[in-house]
Design a protein around this motif. Structure first.
Motif, PDB file in Angstrom:
ATOM      1  N   ARG A  15     -19.290  14.902  -9.800  1.00 40.72           N
ATOM      2  CA  ARG A  15     -19.200  15.329  -8.517  1.00 40.72           C
ATOM      3  C   ARG A  15     -19.395  16.860  -8.225  1.00 40.72           C
ATOM      4  NH1 ARG A  15     -17.094  10.674  -7.393  1.00 40.72           N
ATOM      5  NH2 ARG A  15     -19.103   9.088  -6.162  1.00 40.72           N
ATOM      6  N   GLU A  67     -18.465   6.613   3.006  1.00 45.15           N
ATOM      7  CA  GLU A  67     -19.383   7.280   3.615  1.00 45.15           C
ATOM      8  C   GLU A  67     -19.547   9.095   3.624  1.00 45.15           C
ATOM      9  OE1 GLU A  67     -18.505   7.281   8.695  1.00 45.15           O
ATOM     10  OE2 GLU A  67     -16.899   5.864   7.523  1.00 45.15           O
ATOM     11  N   SER A  68     -19.218   9.109   1.648  1.00 47.37           N
ATOM     12  CA  SER A  68     -18.998  10.449   2.070  1.00 47.37           C
ATOM     13  C   SER A  68     -19.178  10.522   0.618  1.00 47.37           C
ATOM     14  CB  SER A  68     -17.613  11.353   2.356  1.00 47.37           C
ATOM     15  OG  SER A  68     -17.820  12.370   1.604  1.00 47.37           O
ATOM     16  N   GLN A  69     -19.782  11.375  -0.578  1.00 47.59           N
ATOM     17  CA  GLN A  69     -20.154  12.307  -1.309  1.00 47.59           C
ATOM     18  C   GLN A  69     -19.371  13.661  -2.139  1.00 47.59           C
ATOM     19  OE1 GLN A  69     -20.587   9.905  -4.456  1.00 47.59           O
ATOM     20  NE2 GLN A  69     -20.797   8.149  -2.721  1.00 47.59           N
ATOM     21  N   ILE A  70     -18.523  13.735  -0.777  1.00 47.46           N
ATOM     22  CA  ILE A  70     -18.041  15.011  -1.236  1.00 47.46           C
ATOM     23  C   ILE A  70     -16.500  15.146  -2.631  1.00 47.46           C
ATOM     24  CG2 ILE A  70     -15.996  14.477   0.092  1.00 47.46           C
ATOM     25  CD1 ILE A  70     -15.304  17.236   1.568  1.00 47.46           C
ATOM     26  N   GLU A 128     -16.518  17.893   5.369  1.00 53.83           N
ATOM     27  CA  GLU A 128     -17.456  17.649   4.457  1.00 53.83           C
ATOM     28  C   GLU A 128     -18.487  17.746   5.530  1.00 53.83           C
ATOM     29  OE1 GLU A 128     -20.031  15.245   1.275  1.00 53.83           O
ATOM     30  OE2 GLU A 128     -19.489  13.974   3.486  1.00 53.83           O
ATOM     31  N   ARG A 129     -18.442  17.858   7.051  1.00 47.31           N
ATOM     32  CA  ARG A 129     -19.735  18.486   7.558  1.00 47.31           C
ATOM     33  C   ARG A 129     -19.034  19.953   8.422  1.00 47.31           C
ATOM     34  NH1 ARG A 129     -17.981  13.229  10.519  1.00 47.31           N
ATOM     35  NH2 ARG A 129     -16.861  14.518  11.530  1.00 47.31           N
ATOM     36  N   ILE A 180     -13.500   6.942   1.532  1.00 50.45           N
ATOM     37  CA  ILE A 180     -14.459   8.134   1.911  1.00 50.45           C
ATOM     38  C   ILE A 180     -16.020   7.753   1.811  1.00 50.45           C
ATOM     39  CG2 ILE A 180     -14.591  10.125   1.616  1.00 50.45           C
ATOM     40  CD1 ILE A 180     -11.107  10.880   1.854  1.00 50.45           C
ATOM     41  N   ARG A 181     -15.565   7.081   0.580  1.00 50.37           N
ATOM     42  CA  ARG A 181     -16.905   7.061  -0.729  1.00 50.37           C
ATOM     43  C   ARG A 181     -17.944   5.988   0.080  1.00 50.37           C
ATOM     44  NH1 ARG A 181     -17.047  11.113  -1.992  1.00 50.37           N
ATOM     45  NH2 ARG A 181     -15.745  11.788  -4.261  1.00 50.37           N
ATOM     46  N   LEU A 221     -13.910  13.900   6.048  1.00 52.38           N
ATOM     47  CA  LEU A 221     -15.363  13.431   6.924  1.00 52.38           C
ATOM     48  C   LEU A 221     -15.852  14.056   7.790  1.00 52.38           C
ATOM     49  CD1 LEU A 221     -15.403   9.549   7.727  1.00 52.38           C
ATOM     50  CD2 LEU A 221     -16.578  10.583   4.742  1.00 52.38           C
TER      51      LEU A 221
END
Length: 267
Positions: free
Chosen positions: A3, A91-94, A41-42, A88-89, A38
């Motif tokens: 990533r 909901e997110s791929q940050i 990231e936004r 976290i993963r 989360l």
């Protein structure tokens, strides 16, 4: 593709610089860590650094030392940090890098920790007190698991060692822009451009500049010299100030968004 690689490739295509934000995991508790990740990231964060709480964080200044204490007090352990990464993963791929000390890996079992981190969704490990000269076998295990070994270059690092680090690192190189421990500073070091140029002569990896960047103005200045900017203590200080306030996530994310706008003014 890891990533971290994917994110920096996207930034290059866009002609933009990256923002890397550090927070102490479990400060003030792990659910806040999940929510902050989360929200970050936004807000425009490209890579999240999670500090794994440790009793003797020798590379950290007072702000991050106190964050580690709060993380330990909230019951945060390396396995619980990995559980939070896995949450976290969902909901997110940050991209996520763990910032930790080798003793924590050793106590967990080095091979087991690497495998567990990869399984949870970690993308890189920045092991503060593990020099590359002693890390070859561990690097091999990390790469086999799909993790990047992230290394630091300091203002005092001689050029032959910069060459060694550049050869061994992957993901990005973290340039520590001043001597000493982490912490906010009134102004950036004047040596950043020359040192970044020296590192670039030895690698095509992205170069991130951190240690001491305290506000959007400094972040913008650093971004002009590097591929990414790392902000830690200034964000951790916001968390310390707000504590268990109900608007903790909203307030800290707002500050982080101001950093992202400074680093990526056209976004």
């Amino acid at each position: 593709m890891n990533r971290i690689d994917a994110r920096f490739a996207e930034l290059r295509r866009q002609g933009r610089k990256g923002l890397i934000v550090y927070i102490g995991a479990g400060d003030p508790h792990l659910e806040a860590t999940r929510q902050l990740a989360l929200a970050f990231e936004r807000a425009g964060v490209d890579v999240l650094e999670l500090g794994v709480p440790f009793s003797d964080p020798l590379a950290d200044g007072l702000v991050n030392q106190l964050a580690a204490q709060r993380g330990l007090a909230s019951g945060t352990t390396p396995p619980k940090v990995l559980e939070t990464v896995a949450a976290i993963r969902r909901e997110s791929q940050i991209p996520i890098v763990l910032y930790l000390y080798f003793n924590l890996m050793h106590r967990h079992g080095v091979e087991r920790f690497i495998q567990d981190a990869a399984r949870a969704g970690v993308d890189g490990l920045l092991v503060l007190d593990l020099p590359p000269e002693e890390a070859e076998a561990i690097e091999h295990s990390m790469r086999a698991a799909g993790l990047h070994p992230i290394y630091l270059v300091a203002p005092t690092t001689p050029e032959p060692r910069i060459e060694l680090i550049a050869r061994r690192a992957s993901g990005f190189i973290y340039y520590v822009s001043r001597e000493g421990v982490t912490g906010m500073q009134q102004q950036l070091s004047s040596t950043i451009p020359a040192k970044v140029a020296l590192i670039r002569a030895h690698t095509s990896l992205p170069i991130a500049v951190g240690f001491g960047i305290s506000n959007p103005e400094q972040a913008q200045q650093a971004a002009a010299q590097a591929d990414a900017v790392v902000v830690g203590s200034a964000v951790v200080n916001q968390i310390a100030r707000l504590g268990l306030a109900p608007d903790l996530v909203e307030q800290v994310a707002g500050f982080v968004a101001s950093l992202a706008r400074a680093v990526k003014p056209n976004s």
